[in-house]
Structure formats: C-alpha cells, structure tokens
Design a protein around this motif. Structure first.
Motif, PDB file in Angstrom:
ATOM      1  N   TRP A  21       9.961  36.359  43.208  1.00 25.41           N
ATOM      2  CA  TRP A  21      10.882  35.375  43.764  1.00 25.41           C
ATOM      3  C   TRP A  21      11.768  34.861  42.642  1.00 25.41           C
ATOM      4  CZ3 TRP A  21       6.630  32.182  46.645  1.00 25.41           C
ATOM      5  CH2 TRP A  21       6.209  32.907  47.758  1.00 25.41           C
ATOM      6  N   SER A  22      12.981  34.557  42.976  1.00 30.16           N
ATOM      7  CA  SER A  22      13.942  34.093  41.995  1.00 30.16           C
ATOM      8  C   SER A  22      14.168  32.584  42.122  1.00 30.16           C
ATOM      9  CB  SER A  22      15.271  34.824  42.194  1.00 30.16           C
ATOM     10  OG  SER A  22      16.256  34.293  41.332  1.00 30.16           O
ATOM     11  N   VAL A  23      14.067  31.897  40.999  1.00 27.55           N
ATOM     12  CA  VAL A  23      14.392  30.479  40.928  1.00 27.55           C
ATOM     13  C   VAL A  23      15.701  30.371  40.163  1.00 27.55           C
ATOM     14  CG1 VAL A  23      13.668  28.248  40.014  1.00 27.55           C
ATOM     15  CG2 VAL A  23      11.950  29.832  40.919  1.00 27.55           C
ATOM     16  N   PRO A  24      16.744  29.811  40.705  1.00 27.52           N
ATOM     17  CA  PRO A  24      16.848  29.008  41.918  1.00 27.52           C
ATOM     18  C   PRO A  24      17.350  29.768  43.145  1.00 27.52           C
ATOM     19  CG  PRO A  24      18.829  28.673  40.667  1.00 27.52           C
ATOM     20  CD  PRO A  24      17.962  29.658  39.885  1.00 27.52           C
ATOM     21  N   ASN A  25      17.503  31.073  43.078  1.00 25.16           N
ATOM     22  CA  ASN A  25      18.070  31.804  44.211  1.00 25.16           C
ATOM     23  C   ASN A  25      17.214  31.727  45.468  1.00 25.16           C
ATOM     24  OD1 ASN A  25      20.311  32.637  42.691  1.00 25.16           O
ATOM     25  ND2 ASN A  25      19.166  34.352  41.862  1.00 25.16           N
ATOM     26  N   ASP A  26      15.903  31.864  45.351  1.00 23.43           N
ATOM     27  CA  ASP A  26      15.026  31.811  46.514  1.00 23.43           C
ATOM     28  C   ASP A  26      14.573  30.393  46.844  1.00 23.43           C
ATOM     29  OD1 ASP A  26      15.141  34.583  46.938  1.00 23.43           O
ATOM     30  OD2 ASP A  26      13.566  34.910  45.445  1.00 23.43           O
ATOM     31  N   PHE A  27      14.378  29.571  45.844  1.00 25.36           N
ATOM     32  CA  PHE A  27      14.085  28.147  46.039  1.00 25.36           C
ATOM     33  C   PHE A  27      14.314  27.397  44.732  1.00 25.36           C
ATOM     34  CE2 PHE A  27       9.973  27.745  43.933  1.00 25.36           C
ATOM     35  CZ  PHE A  27       9.493  29.037  43.946  1.00 25.36           C
ATOM     36  N   ALA A  28      14.535  26.091  44.867  1.00 23.79           N
ATOM     37  CA  ALA A  28      14.804  25.235  43.715  1.00 23.79           C
ATOM     38  C   ALA A  28      13.512  24.574  43.241  1.00 23.79           C
ATOM     39  CB  ALA A  28      15.827  24.169  44.082  1.00 23.79           C
ATOM     40  N   VAL A  29      13.457  24.301  41.939  1.00 23.33           N
ATOM     41  CA  VAL A  29      12.301  23.608  41.361  1.00 23.33           C
ATOM     42  C   VAL A  29      12.831  22.474  40.481  1.00 23.33           C
ATOM     43  CG1 VAL A  29      10.284  23.797  39.864  1.00 23.33           C
ATOM     44  CG2 VAL A  29      10.907  25.708  41.350  1.00 23.33           C
ATOM     45  N   ILE A  30      12.254  21.294  40.664  1.00 25.30           N
ATOM     46  CA  ILE A  30      12.594  20.140  39.832  1.00 25.30           C
ATOM     47  C   ILE A  30      11.298  19.587  39.253  1.00 25.30           C
ATOM     48  CG2 ILE A  30      13.586  17.817  39.755  1.00 25.30           C
ATOM     49  CD1 ILE A  30      15.310  18.619  42.150  1.00 25.30           C
ATOM     50  N   GLY A  31      11.293  19.411  37.935  1.00 30.59           N
ATOM     51  CA  GLY A  31      10.137  18.837  37.267  1.00 30.59           C
ATOM     52  C   GLY A  31      10.309  17.340  37.091  1.00 30.59           C
ATOM     53  N   PHE A  32       9.388  16.743  36.362  1.00 32.59           N
ATOM     54  CA  PHE A  32       9.445  15.302  36.121  1.00 32.59           C
ATOM     55  C   PHE A  32       8.865  15.001  34.749  1.00 32.59           C
ATOM     56  CE2 PHE A  32       8.033  10.927  36.319  1.00 32.59           C
ATOM     57  CZ  PHE A  32       9.092  10.312  36.960  1.00 32.59           C
ATOM     58  N   ASP A  33       9.576  14.343  33.921  1.00 30.87           N
ATOM     59  CA  ASP A  33       9.202  13.754  32.634  1.00 30.87           C
ATOM     60  C   ASP A  33       9.887  14.393  31.436  1.00 30.87           C
ATOM     61  OD1 ASP A  33       7.474  16.000  32.370  1.00 30.87           O
ATOM     62  OD2 ASP A  33       5.660  14.816  32.475  1.00 30.87           O
TER      63      ASP A  33
END
Length: 91
Positions: A21-33
């Motif tokens: 799977w490709s990030v961000p093409n297939d879905f977005a990911v956001i982290g924290f800190d």
C-alpha cells in the motif's frame, strides 16, 4: 489515519508498505509529537508538534499578567502545531 504518536505512525507506514500500500496515495497517516523518527522515514511523517516550550512561555506570560492585575482575564493565543511532510495530500 491519525495516530497517538509518531512511533505508531511509523509502524502503520511500515506495515502498509509491507502489504504494497502506498502512503499517502492509498491512505493518509498523521502522527503526533513531532519526534525525530518523523523525518527519518520515507515518506516523512506528517505530524502534530506540541510546541511545549512556546505553550509554557505563553502560559507564564498570561499567569504573570493576571497576578500583576494587568489583565482581568486571559486572552486566547494560537500556536501553529502542524508539520506537513509527505504522508498526507493537502488540496
């Protein structure tokens, strides 16, 4: 996907890549800190920076103003917290 830490976001990205799977093409990911790992991955993690130093200084300024009676109430302050890198698309 919003995660509670950059470490979890890194694991999500690695697992997605393991399944082709490709990030961000297939879905977005956001982290924290905004931890150092956010810049080390490919793609680099979009994250939320807590700006704890800025928040602390502003909180102290507000508190001192209230104590010294320069202000009857605290004003609102806004701090930019987003760090856009490569794991989301912004239109």
């Amino acid at each position: 996907m919003f995660t509670g830490s950059d470490e979890v976001a890194a694991d999500v990205i690695k697992e997605a890549q393991a399944h082709s799977w490709s990030v961000p093409n297939d879905f977005a990911v956001i982290g924290f800190d905004n931890q150092p790992i956010a810049e080390l991955l490919d793609p680099q993690i979009t994250t939320i920076n807590q700006s704890t130093t800025s928040i602390g200084f502003q909180a102290m300024d507000i508190m001192l103003s209230l104590i010294e009676k320069k202000s009857k109430r605290a004003e609102r302050y806004y701090i930019a917290i987003g760090v856009n890198r490569k794991t989301i698309y912004l239109n």
